[in-house]
Scaffold this active site. Structure first.
Site, short mmCIF file in Angstrom:
data_model
loop_
_atom_site.label_atom_id
_atom_site.label_comp_id
_atom_site.label_asym_id
_atom_site.label_seq_id
_atom_site.Cartn_x
_atom_site.Cartn_y
_atom_site.Cartn_z
N GLN A 172 59.61 -52.49 68.43
CA GLN A 172 58.97 -51.29 68.99
C GLN A 172 57.47 -51.47 69.20
OE1 GLN A 172 60.28 -48.28 69.89
NE2 GLN A 172 62.38 -48.87 69.45
N CYS A 323 76.88 -41.51 63.49
CA CYS A 323 78.14 -40.81 63.27
C CYS A 323 78.97 -41.53 62.21
CB CYS A 323 78.92 -40.78 64.57
SG CYS A 323 79.09 -39.11 65.19
N1 PLP Z 1 64.94 -53.06 66.01
C1 PLP Z 1 64.39 -51.92 66.44
C2 PLP Z 1 63.21 -51.35 65.74
C3 PLP Z 1 64.92 -51.27 67.56
O1 PLP Z 1 64.38 -50.13 68.00
C4 PLP Z 1 66.05 -51.84 68.21
C5 PLP Z 1 66.68 -51.18 69.37
O2 PLP Z 1 66.80 -49.99 69.42
C6 PLP Z 1 66.57 -53.05 67.72
C7 PLP Z 1 65.99 -53.62 66.62
C8 PLP Z 1 67.74 -53.71 68.37
O3 PLP Z 1 67.33 -54.39 69.53
P1 PLP Z 1 68.38 -54.79 70.67
O4 PLP Z 1 68.81 -53.51 71.33
O5 PLP Z 1 67.61 -55.70 71.58
O6 PLP Z 1 69.51 -55.50 70.00
#
Ligand code: PLP
Length: 383
Positions: A172, A323
């Site tokens: 993020q 969920c």
């Molecule tokens: N880590 C964080 C903080 C995320 O926000 C996300 C995705 O929402 C992921 C890991 C997973 O990443 P990816 O969707 O590329 O597998």
């Protein structure tokens, strides 16, 4: 996707070769991969050789946690303790739970404050109890639900002080707030292209040169032998273009998005609906909370109902709830922050990005009162 990333990807799709092949097309593809690696490394402050391409954040998180756990235990069987913040993404949490259930890992959950922020002192206290058992410290750079930004440099310094490597899920953070891997001191950091305007299904794990990982997938030995599999050249190229562009535009875009975020939060709080904000929030400040993240706690209703009602009004958002057996569970992040379960049920995460405008924010503020009123009627709960 960013238009420049779409263009770069499309361009590569027409002429891709296997980047591990020695023939001309293979060598051309390899050049694209290595240039992309250099672009990404330059944008986030690491060496090109430290960038390991993966299929995205989830794979990078798994490789970092499981790969380090196995490597550390191989060298010293006492190193079985994972010190993990309780607000991590499920890609880290579930991986840690798996290692605890099947591989003998011991887990110390690092509690944060009311915003989910983990103090370096908390890590020191937890590690000092038994530093020899430390396998890995894992604290995400910025939280995906409430946008809290952690003191990564401070935590990495403590981990190293006590001889334990540090991993941060920077999915993020990269492209949204300033990230300098070398200056942060972390040993491992995960990135995902689709969080910064690149394609879905590609990402990277930054692995410092002296850090050893046991691979999760075995095969052709690509990517420093830790991530076998034919490289997705078009996706990697588009990923690099998106990283470079998002980092280049960051300063200006961060100011713009912080303004929009504040307009959204202030507007929501001013609707007279008893809405509260989740996570840290100081108007005009983007150093404690992601600039594009607005997290609202709406009492007396379920976030999921609000999500569907807003969706019908053309506003797409999320709740952070998971969920279980068809029943929405409040977000583990909010519960870890001490938000009461009842309040956590009405969570709504609205994120703003490159294409968001003032008109978008005002449309949300116009749609919220009706949606909240209907969701409250449906829940039948009082607050
Ligand atoms: N880590 C964080 C903080 C995320 O926000 C996300 C995705 O929402 C992921 C890991 C997973 O990443 P990816 O969707 O590329 O597998």
């Amino acid at each position: 996707m960013r238009p420049a990333a779409i263009e770069a990807m499309t361009d590569q799709l027409a002429r891709t070769g296997n980047a591990s092949s020695l023939h001309t097309s293979g060598r051309l593809a390899r050049r694209v991969v290595e240039e992309s690696r250099e672009t990404i490394a330059g944008a986030i402050g690491c060496r090109p050789s430290e960038v390991v391409f993966t299929s995205g954040g989830t794979e990078s998180d798994n490789l970092a946690v499981q790969g380090t756990y196995a490597a550390r235990r191989d060298v010293d069987p006492r190193r079985v303790r994972l010190l993990v913040s309780s607000v991590e993404h499920h890609a880290v949490l579930d991986c840690v739970d798996f290692l605890a259930a099947h591989e003998g890992a011991k887990v110390t959950w690092l509690e944060g404050d009311a915003d989910g922020r983990v103090a370096p002192e908390t890590v020191r206290r937890a590690l000092s109890e038994d530093p020899e058992s430390g396998a890995l410290v894992s604290v995400m750079w910025a939280n995906n639900e409430v946008g809290t930004i952690q003191d990564i440099r401070g935590i990495a310094a403590v981990a190293h002080d006590l001889g334990v490597p540090m991993f941060t899920d920077a999915v993020q953070a990269v492209g949204h707030i300033p990230v300098d891997i070398a200056a942060s001191g972390v040993d491992l950091a995960s990135l995902s292209a689709h969080k910064l305007g690149g394609p879905i299904g590609v990402g990277a794990l930054v692995v410092k040169r002296n850090h050893t990982l046991v691979p999760l997938s075995h095969g052709g030995g690509q990517e420093r032998q830790v991530r076998s599999g034919t490289l997705d050249v078009p996706a990697i190229r588009a990923f690099a273009v998106a990283v470079e562009e998002s980092v280049r535009e960051l300063a200006e875009e961060s100011t713009r998005l912080t303004g929009l975020r504040d307009r959204l939060i202030e507007g929501a709080l001013g609707l007279g609906l008893d809405i509260a904000v989740g996570g840290p929030w100081t108007p005009g400040v983007a150093s404690d909370r992601l600039p594009g993240n607005a997290h609202l706690l709406v009492p007396g209703c379920d976030g999921d109902s609000l999500l569907y009602l807003l969706d019908a009004a053309g506003i797409e958002c999320s709740t952070g709830s998971a969920c279980q057996a068809g029943v929405p569970q409040p977000s583990h992040v909010l519960l870890a922050m001490g938000v009461p379960e009842e309040q956590a049920r009405g969570a709504l995460r609205l994120t703003l990005g490159r294409t968001s405008t003032t008109e978008d924010v005002d449309a949300v503020l116009a749609a919220l009162p009706g949606a909240v009123e209907r969701a409250r009627r449906a829940s039948g709960r009082s607050w």
